[in-house]
Design an enzyme around this catalytic site. Structure first.
Site, PDB file in Angstrom:
ATOM      1  CG  ASP A 243      -1.979   0.992   1.250  1.00  0.00           C
ATOM      2  OD1 ASP A 243      -2.212   1.600   0.176  1.00  0.00           O
ATOM      3  OD2 ASP A 243      -2.613   1.206   2.295  1.00  0.00           O
ATOM      4  CD  GLU A 244      -0.928   5.580   1.236  1.00  0.00           C
ATOM      5  OE1 GLU A 244      -0.557   6.186   0.212  1.00  0.00           O
ATOM      6  OE2 GLU A 244      -1.925   5.907   1.898  1.00  0.00           O
ATOM      7  CD  GLN A 282      -3.315  10.951  -2.362  1.00  0.00           C
ATOM      8  OE1 GLN A 282      -3.546  11.182  -1.182  1.00  0.00           O
ATOM      9  NE2 GLN A 282      -3.990  10.044  -3.039  1.00  0.00           N
ATOM     10  NE  ARG A 654      -6.279  14.230   1.828  1.00  0.00           N
ATOM     11  CZ  ARG A 654      -6.326  12.996   1.355  1.00  0.00           C
ATOM     12  NH1 ARG A 654      -6.710  12.010   2.123  1.00  0.00           N
ATOM     13  NH2 ARG A 654      -5.998  12.715   0.108  1.00  0.00           N
TER      14      ARG A 654
END
Length: 798
Positions: A243-244, A282, A654
């Site tokens: 993930d990420e 991101q 967000r």
């Protein structure tokens, strides 16, 4: 520091592969509700794949459904999957979802953070890793204290070799995969810091402790240097999900390749199916060593045939997404994707220009109260800022308005001083040779053990190569007697708590150590005692969640007075830990997870970095000025500016329903008023998505900017320039000269001060002396005020 212990198959725990057909088949209800891109990602054949998952595109769902789909279709056993996340929260979320999706226990699966999985790996292979069985993990403060001891032992000047910077140097070298012998010596400073690194390594090895970077590096080296172990894990984990992925650093990527094996596979074995999920837009952790380029490298090195873009956003309305897409399109180096939604355009993005940071804070408070009156819970309102220094004015405005707020990612529970003291005592009960914990509490509460006594003790320990606790006999006199009394106290705690539950051990320790009595007499002791009570609650919750049971004995029972029996190893990992040792490890690993105030509906304040991964109905991004956001450190560097833009992209995405952007003409920062121009990001946002609450082009001539002009005409006493947020001081001769007597107040022209009614301001003029002394202060939105210093209580602000 990798072990020279020869590889031995007996050191490798045997992991029974469950038959792939073990779980009962489930229908493809698992896949119900997935959009076409999500479905394609979940059902990919077993091969390396890159999933570009935009903000709010359901990546956690894709990851967990992928695992459940592979297991339920017999393509892999639960023991053959490893999933790596960046936060404990994400790992827990995945396990919770999987347990709801699969008719089999998931607790033993290898799902966790890089550090958590390395800890698990090293607990199973502690001998091969040349570590003691109950090794402890140093958190960042303990690591700093350990580095300070090495610097002191080497008689180095702390002002020249700043402990914090040396600590960063060591962490950076480890993240590059460098041991002291591998460091490239470019100058004298690097040479000495490398010697400190060497001394620090030897000290950690002697004490049996590891820091966070060491967990990763030691695991990587053990896999690299031990063919039998490497082959075992490469055969075992056929599916690795990350993930990420955009947040991985050099060492984490190398670690991943070590577990995955050669991208083309080994003769007679299919290549590992690495499923990398991330979003290059991101990537905001370059300052921590994250390398957004790892995504391109992965695509190239693993010969990824399939890149799937998840572009449908389930979080935000169209205007918010169009603003994010429009902004990030200005970045040149990106893999490219565009967020879209089927939820409609929604509200426009509101933009507010304030005259000062106080006015900005006041506007935020009023707007947030209005949202709350309209039915929005306070915890769904987030206030984001680029720099921590901005929060004080905002906090002050909220405090004065009596609105509950929470600084997310502020001082965390396990990092509070009283909690760290308690954990240090517990670590000593578990391992008397933990020198870092010894030094933290040997004289807390005070026991008459001074710096000189500790110096003698450290010298003795160094000479003999033993721990501090083992060396107390070498210190003579009253100091030596006090040291021995402390060691006896810890030994007595260990004896008294043998056979007790974790809760009983902690309660006994809190009283026997003197912590409870100490905080009862302290000014802010009540709050600290509540935190210590919370530590007991945290321990109780931990043993229950981890399946030890509340009444599990936390230290081995020693009824015969002989050696304590060894706890039974975990069948899955070979890990041998008592509940106390497990809880101490948990405290170190969880130190980064924030504890919210229970049950309070509060507005959330945080830096944009802290907001990553979170979402809120209403988001305010404040301080959008050149030099502040984008930050002045990034303005001269193309990469830096792209990172700032990614940070703004993260902030925008967000927001679910409402997004507010604000900037201020003047701002008090680092004790000076700065005159600012609005952020370039406003010019990069599509105008059609914006709604200006204040006039669009205010300039200096607009009626709205009258206060702005007045500030210039009367002069703020700071001679600020209009520009990218930089301040040029005016020559001292152009300031009104304060009288000598005014110095008695300890105040000076240009100093920031705080007044209980008017908030923060800057002293422009000082006049008079004694009872007649007065100051002219510019309070931003409250304007200029003359104050009698004998009456007005002005608090200097650092």
């Amino acid at each position: 520091m990798s072990s020279h212990h020869p590889p031995d198959e007996r050191d490798i725990p045997v992991f029974e592969e469950h038959e792939a057909s073990a779980p009962p088949p489930v229908d493809d209800g698992l896949l119900r509700g997935l959009n076409p891109e999500q479905l394609a990602a979940v059902t990919l054949p077993p091969q390396p794949a890159l999933i570009l998952a935009g903000a709010g595109s359901g990546k956690t769902r894709v990851l967990t459904t992928r695992i459940a789909w592979l297991i339920s279709h017999g393509m892999v056993s639960p023991g053959g999957v490893m999933a790596v996340t960046f936060t404990n929260k994400a790992a827990k979320e995945m396990l919770t979802r999987l347990s709801a999706m699969l008719p089999l226990p998931v607790r033993g699966m290898w799902i966790g953070t890089f550090h958590g999985l390395c800890n698990r790996f090293l607990r199973a292979h502690w001998k091969l890793a040349a570590l003691p069985q109950g090794f402890q993990i140093l958190d960042s403060a303990d690591q700093l204290s350990a580095v300070k001891r090495v610097i002191k032992a080497m008689n180095l000047d702390e002002e020249r070799y700043v402990p914090k910077q040396v600590t960063w140097f060591i962490a950076a070298q480890k993240e590059e995969g460098h041991r002291p012998k591998d460091v490239e010596i470019r100058d004298e400073m690097t040479r000495v810091m490398t010697q400190v690194y060497q001394g620090y390594e030897e000290q950690c090895q002697r004490e049996g402790v590891v820091d966070f970077a060491e967990l990763l590096l030691r695991t990587y080296e053990l896999m690299r240097d031990n063919a039998a172990l490497r082959d075992h894990y490469q055969r075992r984990f056929r599916h690795i999900l990350v993930d990420e992925f955009q947040d991985t650093n050099k060492l984490q990527y190398a670690w991943l390749k070590m577990f995955a094996g050669p991208p083309g596979g080994i003769a007679g074995r299919e290549p590992c199916a690495v499923f990398a999920v991330g979003d290059d837009d991101q990537s905001i952790y370059a300052f921590r060593g994250a390398q957004v380029g790892n995504m391109s490298a992965f695509e190239r090195e693993f010969r990824v045939g399939q890149v799937i873009k998840l572009e449908r956003n389930y979080r935000s309305y169209g205007n918010i997404l169009d603003a994010a897409n429009g902004l990030i399109a200005h970045n040149a180096r990106r893999l490219g994707k565009n967020l879209r939604t089927e939820a409609g355009a929604g509200e426009p993005v509101r933009v507010y220009e304030a005259t000062s940071d106080f006015a900005e804070a006041q506007w935020f408070v009023e707007e947030a109260q209005q949202l709350h009156r309209e039915g929005l819970p306070r915890h769904e309102i987030a206030l984001l800022y680029r720099s921590n220094a901005q929060s004080r004015v905002l906090e002050s405005a909220l405090f004065n308005a009596g609105i509950p707020y929470k600084v997310y990612g502020g001082l965390r529970f396990f990092e509070r001083a009283e909690v760290k003291h308690a954990l240090a005592y517990l670590r000593l009960v578990e391992n008397p040779n933990d020198d870092t914990s010894f030094l933290r509490v040997v004289n807390f509460p005070t026991r008459g053990i001074g710096a000189r006594t500790l110096e003698l003790l450290q010298d003795a320990a160094r000479t003999s190569g033993r721990s501090l606790a083992q060396s107390v006999g070498a210190v003579a006199g009253k100091g030596g007697a006090n040291l021995q009394a402390f060691v006896h106290l810890v030994d007595a705690m260990r004896d008294a708590t043998r056979g007790l539950t974790l809760r009983e051990i902690i309660e006994h320790m809190l009283h026997a150590s003197g912590l409870v009595d100490f905080y009862k007499t302290e000014k802010e002791g009540a709050e600290r005692l509540e935190n210590l009570e919370e530590l007991v609650n945290a321990a109780e919750a931990f043993v229950t969640q981890e399946g030890f049971g509340k009444d599990a004995v936390a230290l081995p029972v020693d009824e015969q007075g002989g050696a304590a029996p060894v706890p039974v190893p975990d069948a899955e990992t070979g890990e041998i830990m008592s509940p106390l040792a497990a809880f101490l490890t948990h405290a170190s690993l969880e130190a980064g997870d924030n504890q919210a105030q229970a049950g309070q509906d509060a507005i959330q304040l945080m830096t944009i970095h802290a907001a990553k991964g979170l979402e809120f109905d209403a988001v305010f991004i404040t301080g959008l000025e050149e030099g502040l956001f984008p930050h002045e450190n990034s303005l001269s560097d193309g990469d830096g500016l792209e990172e700032e833009r990614r940070l703004m992209y993260v902030a925008i995405t967000r927001a679910r329903q409402r997004l507010y952007l604000s900037f201020s003409q003047t701002r008090m920062l680092h004790g000076q008023t700065r005159y600012n121009v609005k952020s370039r990001f406003f010019d990069e946002l599509p105008e059609a998505t914006l709604k200006w609450i204040t006039p669009r082009q205010q300039g200096f001539g607009s009626g709205y900017a009258r206060q702005y002009q007045e500030a210039w005409s009367r002069g703020s006493g700071l001679g600020s320039i209009v520009g990218a947020g930089r301040v040029e001081a005016r020559p001292a001769s152009s300031y009104p000269m304060p009288s000598k007597a005014a110095a008695g107040h300890g105040l000076r022209v240009g100093q920031s001060v705080f007044h209980t009614k008017f908030g923060e301001g800057v002293i422009v003029t000082l006049e008079g002396s004694g009872e007649d002394a007065r100051a002219q202060v510019n309070f931003g939105r409250h304007g200029m005020k003359w104050l009698a210093l004998s009456v007005a209580k002005l608090t200097p602000v650092n």
